[in-house]
Design an enzyme around this catalytic site. Sequence first.
Site, short mmCIF file in Angstrom:
data_model
loop_
_atom_site.label_atom_id
_atom_site.label_comp_id
_atom_site.label_asym_id
_atom_site.label_seq_id
_atom_site.Cartn_x
_atom_site.Cartn_y
_atom_site.Cartn_z
N GLU A 37 40.25 44.32 -23.31
CA GLU A 37 41.51 44.18 -24.06
C GLU A 37 41.70 45.33 -25.01
OE1 GLU A 37 44.41 43.65 -26.81
OE2 GLU A 37 42.33 43.51 -27.50
N GLU A 38 40.59 45.83 -25.59
CA GLU A 38 40.69 46.82 -26.67
C GLU A 38 41.02 48.22 -26.19
OE1 GLU A 38 40.69 46.07 -29.68
OE2 GLU A 38 39.50 44.27 -30.01
N HIS B 170 38.36 44.24 -36.74
CA HIS B 170 37.95 45.64 -36.54
C HIS B 170 37.23 46.23 -37.75
CE1 HIS B 170 40.71 46.59 -32.85
NE2 HIS B 170 40.36 45.32 -32.89
N ARG C 123 55.47 32.48 -32.19
CA ARG C 123 56.76 33.16 -32.27
C ARG C 123 57.35 33.27 -30.87
NH1 ARG C 123 59.82 38.01 -32.97
NH2 ARG C 123 60.97 37.81 -34.92
N ASP D 21 35.68 41.54 -24.47
CA ASP D 21 35.07 42.84 -24.80
C ASP D 21 34.85 43.03 -26.30
OD1 ASP D 21 37.94 42.86 -24.88
OD2 ASP D 21 37.91 45.04 -25.03
ZN ZN Z 1 40.88 44.03 -31.46
ZN ZN Z 2 41.20 41.16 -30.31
#
Ligand code: ZN
Ligand code: ZN
Length: 389
Positions: A135-136, A360, A175, A78
């Site tokens: 996802e966002e 972003h 991690r 997305d």
């Molecule tokens: Zn993002």
């Molecule tokens: Zn992302």
Amino acid sequence: MKLSAAIDNAMPELVAIRRDLHAHPELGLAETRTSAFIARHLEALGYAVTTGLAKTGVVGTLRNGTGSRSIGIRADIDALPIHEETGLDYASKTPGLMHACGHDGHTAMLLGAARALAERRNFDGTIHLIFQPAEENFGGAKIMVDEGLFDRFPCDAVFALHNEPNLPFGQFALREGPIMAAVDEARITVHGRGGHGAEPQETADPIVCGASIVMALQTIVSRNIHPMDPTVVTVGAFHAGSASNIIPERAEIVVGIRSFDSAVRDALERRIRMIAEAQAASFGMRATVDYERSYDATINHKAETDFVRDLAIRFAGADKVVDLGRPFMGSEDFAYMLKERPGSYFFLGSRATGDEKPLHHPGYNFNDDLLPIGAAFWTELAEAYLARR
Ligand SMILES: [Zn+2]
Ligand SMILES: [Zn+2]
């Protein structure tokens, strides 16, 4: 064919795919063109393709040999509601929408791996390539899981990566344990009593009360949470009023909250509610708090993170692999896949010149030089995980 040669041959196609996706960004759960594009590519490569999970999600499945082991690799697909300002000739054709997080690159890398895996057939078992929407914003990963992703496509382990312009180019940053934070949002409304700005004594001013709440919220992390528990409380918006001679009826404060530990998460909600309500009461007003829990923390599993580390060291060299001393305070809905299956989420650095814009940002662009690295790494990871034994 050697993997590096196969990926080199595919590079023009990968760049074309990435730039086509970049020019056609779509928001979460509305990635219809992107979804159809992915399905078409996977079908052409001989994958069994399932569409429609979480509306626009796609899973491409490829079996080889007789092995019963299975692996899932996720790419997010997305874009974001950002107006692109890169000036690229393949910039977004949709005003106000942009691939500003590099999910166009993640998708192209996984499609590159899809081709190499299908052409080489150098594994024994089942590969599920998971192209996940939203996802966002809407937690497409959780929707896919809730719709039976891992019942329909059993995966012994799942993996995902994210490009990161703050890390050196080609660096693998991983991690064990927590790597991304849980995120919640509180909307505080202060209910005052409006009136003339010249007669404040006749009103209940929600701006003054709201300002006091904003300042008091700053004490939560410093005074209520253990110094060793990573936590963020950010007031990201404060809306109230319109002119100097008007006291408004209400003020709205929007707070973003990040944490890892579930007891800390509970304490943050408790303190935010208490501060908002009690501060408002002290001003003779009322505050209501709309508190929404969003993504859980992303917690990597040890064995799968060790597997990624070992492979990355062989793949890129030990100097290109780092264990992050701290988790990131951002959030990621891959958390929900990792709650269902063992796996690992890691970063792939993309800083080459130092002028890169962050994720972003309206000037951000995915670094195409990462495409062959990501495609080859996913191919090797799937092949190594499903190696004949
Ligand atoms: Zn993002
Ligand atoms: Zn992302």
